[in-house]
Motif scaffolding. Structure first.
Motif, short mmCIF file in Angstrom:
data_model
loop_
_atom_site.label_atom_id
_atom_site.label_comp_id
_atom_site.label_asym_id
_atom_site.label_seq_id
_atom_site.Cartn_x
_atom_site.Cartn_y
_atom_site.Cartn_z
N ALA A 103 9.12 -8.30 11.79
CA ALA A 103 8.84 -9.45 12.66
C ALA A 103 7.97 -9.03 13.82
CB ALA A 103 10.15 -10.03 13.18
N ASN A 104 7.20 -9.99 14.34
CA ASN A 104 6.52 -9.72 15.61
C ASN A 104 7.55 -9.82 16.73
OD1 ASN A 104 6.94 -12.49 15.98
ND2 ASN A 104 4.78 -13.02 16.14
N PRO A 105 7.21 -9.40 17.96
CA PRO A 105 8.21 -9.36 19.03
C PRO A 105 8.90 -10.69 19.32
CG PRO A 105 6.31 -8.05 19.65
CD PRO A 105 5.93 -8.77 18.38
N SER A 106 8.22 -11.81 19.08
CA SER A 106 8.82 -13.11 19.35
C SER A 106 9.51 -13.70 18.13
CB SER A 106 7.74 -14.09 19.86
OG SER A 106 6.75 -14.28 18.86
N HIS A 107 9.48 -12.99 17.01
CA HIS A 107 10.10 -13.45 15.76
C HIS A 107 9.55 -14.80 15.31
CE1 HIS A 107 13.43 -10.54 14.79
NE2 HIS A 107 13.00 -10.11 15.97
N THR A 108 8.25 -15.01 15.52
CA THR A 108 7.60 -16.22 15.05
C THR A 108 6.70 -15.97 13.85
OG1 THR A 108 5.79 -15.88 16.63
CG2 THR A 108 7.63 -17.28 17.34
N ARG A 109 6.37 -14.72 13.60
CA ARG A 109 5.55 -14.32 12.46
C ARG A 109 6.16 -13.06 11.84
NH1 ARG A 109 4.22 -18.70 13.28
NH2 ARG A 109 2.15 -19.57 13.69
N PHE A 110 5.93 -12.91 10.53
CA PHE A 110 6.49 -11.78 9.80
C PHE A 110 5.42 -11.18 8.91
CE2 PHE A 110 9.64 -14.96 10.72
CZ PHE A 110 10.67 -14.24 11.32
N VAL A 111 5.42 -9.87 8.80
CA VAL A 111 4.42 -9.21 7.98
C VAL A 111 5.10 -8.43 6.87
CG1 VAL A 111 4.29 -7.24 9.59
CG2 VAL A 111 2.45 -7.61 7.93
N LEU A 112 4.61 -8.63 5.64
CA LEU A 112 5.05 -7.86 4.49
C LEU A 112 3.99 -6.81 4.19
CD1 LEU A 112 6.18 -10.64 1.98
CD2 LEU A 112 7.53 -9.53 3.75
N TYR A 113 4.42 -5.57 4.08
CA TYR A 113 3.54 -4.49 3.66
C TYR A 113 3.77 -4.31 2.16
CZ TYR A 113 2.02 0.43 3.12
OH TYR A 113 1.44 1.60 2.67
N THR A 114 2.75 -4.62 1.36
CA THR A 114 2.88 -4.55 -0.09
C THR A 114 1.83 -3.62 -0.67
OG1 THR A 114 1.35 -6.38 -0.59
CG2 THR A 114 3.63 -6.96 -0.06
N SER A 115 2.06 -3.20 -1.89
CA SER A 115 1.13 -2.27 -2.53
C SER A 115 1.03 -2.54 -4.02
CB SER A 115 1.60 -0.82 -2.29
OG SER A 115 0.73 0.09 -2.94
N LYS A 116 -0.20 -2.63 -4.52
CA LYS A 116 -0.44 -2.77 -5.95
C LYS A 116 -0.66 -1.43 -6.61
CE LYS A 116 -2.60 -7.38 -5.92
NZ LYS A 116 -3.87 -8.13 -6.21
N SER A 117 -1.26 -0.49 -5.85
CA SER A 117 -1.58 0.83 -6.39
C SER A 117 -1.72 1.80 -5.23
CB SER A 117 -2.89 0.78 -7.19
OG SER A 117 -3.99 0.53 -6.34
N ASP A 118 -1.97 3.07 -5.54
CA ASP A 118 -2.16 4.09 -4.50
C ASP A 118 -3.46 3.89 -3.75
OD1 ASP A 118 0.21 5.26 -5.15
OD2 ASP A 118 -0.66 6.85 -6.38
N GLU A 119 -4.36 3.09 -4.29
CA GLU A 119 -5.67 2.90 -3.65
C GLU A 119 -5.78 1.60 -2.87
OE1 GLU A 119 -5.55 3.62 -7.10
OE2 GLU A 119 -5.64 5.75 -6.61
N GLU A 120 -4.76 0.74 -2.97
CA GLU A 120 -4.87 -0.57 -2.33
C GLU A 120 -3.55 -0.97 -1.69
OE1 GLU A 120 -7.27 -3.88 -4.15
OE2 GLU A 120 -5.27 -4.81 -4.29
N ALA A 121 -3.62 -1.44 -0.45
CA ALA A 121 -2.44 -1.91 0.28
C ALA A 121 -2.77 -3.24 0.94
CB ALA A 121 -2.01 -0.89 1.33
N SER A 122 -1.76 -4.09 1.01
CA SER A 122 -1.98 -5.42 1.58
C SER A 122 -0.91 -5.75 2.62
CB SER A 122 -1.94 -6.49 0.48
OG SER A 122 -2.96 -6.30 -0.47
N LEU A 123 -1.30 -6.59 3.57
CA LEU A 123 -0.37 -7.16 4.53
C LEU A 123 -0.37 -8.67 4.32
CD1 LEU A 123 -1.26 -5.19 7.80
CD2 LEU A 123 0.61 -4.73 6.20
N LEU A 124 0.82 -9.23 4.06
CA LEU A 124 0.97 -10.67 3.90
C LEU A 124 1.71 -11.19 5.13
CD1 LEU A 124 2.19 -10.81 0.17
CD2 LEU A 124 -0.16 -10.76 1.04
N PHE A 125 1.18 -12.22 5.75
CA PHE A 125 1.76 -12.76 6.98
C PHE A 125 2.42 -14.10 6.69
CE2 PHE A 125 -1.69 -9.96 8.19
CZ PHE A 125 -1.11 -9.18 9.16
N LEU A 126 3.68 -14.22 7.12
CA LEU A 126 4.49 -15.41 6.86
C LEU A 126 4.89 -16.08 8.16
CD1 LEU A 126 6.97 -13.87 4.25
CD2 LEU A 126 4.68 -14.78 3.83
#
Length: 370
Positions: A103-126
Motif C-alpha cells: 500500500a501507499n502511505p495513505s492506503h489509497t493505492r496498492f501496487v502488485l509486483y509481478t513477474s512473467k520471466s527473469d527478463e521482465e517485471a511489472s507493477l500493477l496499480f490498484l
C-alpha cells in the motif's frame, strides 16, 4: 558492489505488502473496521488454506481485514479476509505471478509486483476496490520501489538488469507517466515529498559504511547528510540511520539514530549489530508512525549474521520518551507487519501467525492442509 545488490534484492523479495475490500454481501470493510475497538487476538478466526496453493498473507487493509495470495494453475489470486468473522472475498486475479503487494502511505493505492520471466517485471496499480488503474512493465531482473510520502500517486522505481546495472524512474499513477531520472545509487527512498536519500557507495571499494546523501528531485542538488552509515530505513516522516565501527573489536554496538524528514535529530539507542559479506544487516523492523514507536529484533551479541545462532529479543522503542520495552524473548529474526493502529502484527515467513503487541500473545492465523 554486486554482492551488496544481491543482499538488498533478497531483502526486497521478503518485503510484505497489501490490497483491499470486502464481499458485496457484507458490510463495507471501512465501516466494519470501526467495530474492532473491543476485539482481541482471542477473537481472531484462523483460516484453513491449501498448502499447495497458499503463497503468503500480504498486508493489512485496515485493522480488521488482511490480504493473502494464492497461486494455482498459473493464476495469482488476492483475497481479502475478515479476521473476526472468517469471511473472505476475491479481490484481484492475474495470470502473472504476484511477488509482493504494498500500500501507499495513505492506503489509497496498492501496487502488485509481478513477474512473467527473469527478463521482465511489472507493477500493477490498484485502487481500493481492486480496479487496475495503471501498470508499468520494465525489462528488468528485479525491481525496487518507494512511495512518495506526501503524493499518494507518485513513487520512484529502480529496475535492475541481471548484471545489476540499473535505471531509475519517477512514476505518476494519476498522470500515467514514467520519467527516467538520474540518481547516483539504487535503493533510494523518499525523505520527504521533494527529496530522496541514498547511501553513496564507492565503486569497486569494499566498505561496510558510506555517506548518507539526499538529492532534490527538482533541482538535482545533492547534499551529504551523515558519514559512516552502515544501513538506513525510511518511514513516514522518520528516518533511521545505523552507525557502527567496522574495524574495532571494542565496538560492540551500533547506534540507531532517528531523524525527522527535515533532518532534525530525535531519539537514539544502541544495540549489537550483525554483519555479512556486504554490510551491516538491519533486522526486520516496522514503525508505528501514529504513536512514534519503532519495532525490531535485537541480537544478544554482535557477529557474523550467517553464523549467529544466539536468538533475538523483539523490542519496541518509543521516540516520545526514549524507552525500550522487550515484547518477546528468544525469538528468530522473522518478517512481521504492523496493523494500521499498531496493536497487532502479522508474523512469520508467510505472515501465517498473528501477534498482539500490547498483550504479548501470538496465535496461528493459517491452518495448512494438503
Amino acid at each position: 558492489m554486486k554482492k551488496r545488490y544481491i543482499l538488498y534484492a533478497f531483502l526486497l523479495i521478503v518485503v510484505l505488502l497489501a490490497g483491499c475490500e470486502q464481499s458485496s454481501t457484507k458490510k463495507d470493510p471501512q465501516k466494519q473496521d470501526q467495530s474492532t475497538t473491543h476485539q482481541t487476538i482471542q477473537n481472531v478466526k484462523p483460516i484453513s488454506v491449501q498448502n499447495s496453493s497458499f503463497y503468503t498473507f500480504a498486508d493489512w487493509y485496515d485493522n480488521r481485514h488482511v490480504f493473502y495470495i494464492e497461486n494455482h494453475n498459473g493464476i495469482s489470486t488476492i483475497f481479502l479476509y475478515d479476521l473476526y468473522n472468517g469471511s473472505k472475498k476475491e479481490f484481484f486475479k492475474t495470470p502473472q505471478k504476484v511477488i509482493t503487494l504494498q500500500a501507499n502511505p495513505s492506503h489509497t493505492r496498492f501496487v502488485l509486483y509481478t513477474s512473467k520471466s527473469d527478463e521482465e517485471a511489472s507493477l500493477l496499480f490498484l485502487d481500493k476496490k481492486g480496479n487496475e488503474i495503471h501498470s508499468v512493465t520494465l525489462h528488468s531482473f528485479d525491481i525496487q520501489y518507494s512511495w512518495n510520502p506526501t503524493k499518494p500517486s507518485e513513487l520512484i522505481v529502480t529496475g535492475f538488469g541481471e548484471d545489476w546495472s540499473f535505471n531509475t524512474y519517477l512514476i505518476n499513477i494519476h498522470k500515467h507517466t514514467k520519467q527516467k531520472i538520474d540518481i547516483p545509487q539504487p535503493f533510494a527512498q523518499w525523505l520527504n515529498g521533494e527529496e530522496v536519500v541514498y547511501l553513496d557507495w564507492k565503486k569497486d571499494q569494499q566498505s561496510l559504511q558510506a555517506p548518507l546523501c539526499k538529492m532534490n528531485m527538482k533541482t538535482g542538488k545533492t547534499t551529504t547528510l551523515e558519514k559512516g552509515i552502515g544501513t538506513f530505513s525510511m518511514f513516514p516522516e522518520t528516518l533511521l540511520a545505523v552507525k557502527a565501527m567496522e574495524d574495532s573489536e571494542k565496538e560492540k554496538n551500533g547506534t540507531y539514530q532517528f531523524y525527522s524528514s527535515k533532518w532534525h535529530k530525535m531519539k537514539q539507542f544502541s544495540a549489537p549489530v550483525l554483519s555479512n559479506f556486504s554490510g551491516w544487516l538491519l533486522p526486520y523492523s516496522q514503525f508505528d508512525s501514529r504513536q512514534k514507536v519503532f519495532y525490531t529484533y535485537v541480537p544478544y551479541q554482535k557477529g557474523d549474521a550467517s553464523e549467529y545462532k544466539g536468538g533475538f529479543d523483539m523490542v519496541s522503542f518509543s521516540l516520545k520518551d526514549g524507552k525500550m520495552k522487550r515484547l518477546f524473548k528468544g525469538v528468530d529474526n522473522i518478517p512481521f507487519k504492523l496493523s494500521p493502529d499498531g496493536t497487532m502484527a502479522l508474523y512469520g515467513y508467510q505472515l501465517e501467525e498473528i501477534m498482539d503487541l500490547t498483550g504479548k500473545e501470538k496465535r496461528i492465523l493459517a491452518n495448512f492442509s494438503s
